[in-house]
Scaffold this active site. Structure first.
Site, PDB file in Angstrom:
ATOM      1  NE  ARG A 102     143.974 -13.722  75.684  1.00  0.00           N
ATOM      2  CZ  ARG A 102     144.478 -12.971  74.699  1.00  0.00           C
ATOM      3  NH1 ARG A 102     143.442 -12.790  73.878  1.00  0.00           N
ATOM      4  NH2 ARG A 102     145.621 -12.624  74.708  1.00  0.00           N
ATOM      5  CB  THR A 106     140.743 -22.764  75.022  1.00  0.00           C
ATOM      6  OG1 THR A 106     140.621 -21.747  76.531  1.00  0.00           O
ATOM      7  CG2 THR A 106     141.373 -23.956  75.599  1.00  0.00           C
ATOM      8  CG  ASP A 196     149.211  -8.281  78.392  1.00  0.00           C
ATOM      9  OD1 ASP A 196     148.694  -7.451  79.331  1.00  0.00           O
ATOM     10  OD2 ASP A 196     148.750  -9.438  78.373  1.00  0.00           O
ATOM     11  CG  ASP A 199     152.297  -8.474  80.557  1.00  0.00           C
ATOM     12  OD1 ASP A 199     151.621  -8.682  81.817  1.00  0.00           O
ATOM     13  OD2 ASP A 199     152.639  -9.191  79.752  1.00  0.00           O
TER      14      ASP A 199
HETATM   15  N1  URA Z   1     144.545  -8.221  75.638  1.00  0.00           N
HETATM   16  C1  URA Z   1     145.430  -7.346  75.656  1.00  0.00           C
HETATM   17  O1  URA Z   1     145.850  -6.681  76.490  1.00  0.00           O
HETATM   18  N2  URA Z   1     146.036  -7.164  74.435  1.00  0.00           N
HETATM   19  C2  URA Z   1     145.703  -7.668  73.166  1.00  0.00           C
HETATM   20  O2  URA Z   1     145.920  -7.456  72.155  1.00  0.00           O
HETATM   21  C3  URA Z   1     144.732  -8.632  73.495  1.00  0.00           C
HETATM   22  C4  URA Z   1     143.916  -8.926  74.777  1.00  0.00           C
END
Ligand code: URA
Length: 206
Positions: A102, A106, A196, A199
């Site tokens: 991502r 943007t 995330d 992560d």
């Molecule tokens: N991707 C993720 O891993 N967590 C989010 O909150 C949004 C996108």
């Protein structure tokens, strides 16, 4: 697009464990894996079988075997946390990869890599645990439907209303999720969310 909010007390328990900020990456991976088995059962509910003769220790009988198992596409990197469970239940499925990230300014998807085989006429299961803006998911779906995939099941763990709305334009799509959360924040994180997912699987991020 058909939307299925997967209703199961064990699944809700696992999502709550995934949300806990003090879950270590090892615990997070374990919960994600277990939850994915439940989601795989739901995602494979309508697969086709054909009759097959089987010899038990006592006699011959008629069983069923899966035909034409779906192609599994984990969206890198977070989708990898769901792959093992789906592969365990669908050992004859091809696994193909699609790498998107991502753009953090943007929120639009940036394409990096694909190993998608010919999907024409095939059913595809996409593993994308966090359906946030839906930008990445939409790009993957366009890729698959441009390749004439017959049907796609997108399996997520947590979805934002914004992402679900964005995928509403696709036909032959079923979205399965455990929780529809409140909203996206200004950094496009799902709230309350779980941080995330990639992560948390691999590096202990938020
Ligand atoms: N991707 C993720 O891993 N967590 C989010 O909150 C949004 C996108």
């Amino acid at each position: 697009m058909e939307m299925i909010e997967f209703e199961h007390p064990v699944a809700r328990d696992f999502v709550t464990r995934l949300r806990r900020k003090d879950a270590s990456p090892a615990r997070f991976r374990a919960y994600a894996n277990r939850l994915s088995y439940l989601l795989a059962v739901e995602a494979t509910r309508d697969l086709c079988t054909v009759p097959a003769e089987v010899q038990t220790p006592l006699e011959s009988t008629l069983g069923e075997v899966l035909v034409d198992p779906p192609i599994i596409v984990p969206v890198l990197r977070a989708g990898l946390g769901m792959l093992e469970a789906f592969q365990d239940l669908l050992p004859d499925s091809q696994v193909a990869f699609i790498g998107m990230s991502r753009n953090e300014t943007t929120a639009e998807p940036v394409f990096h890599y694909s190993s998608i085989p010919n999907v024409a006429g095939k059913k595809v299961i996409v593993l994308d645990p966090m359906l946030a803006t839906g930008g990445t998911a939409a790009a993957v779906l366009e890729y698959l439907f441009d390749g004439k995939a017959s049907e796609v099941i997108l399996v997520s763990v947590v979805a934002a209303p914004e992402g679900i709305a964005r995928l509403g334009v696709f036909d032959n799509l079923t979205v399965i999720t455990v929780c529809v959360d409140r909203e996206l924040d200004s950094n496009w994180y799902i709230r309350p969310g779980l941080g995330d997912f990639g992560d948390r699987l691999y590096s202990d991020g938020i």
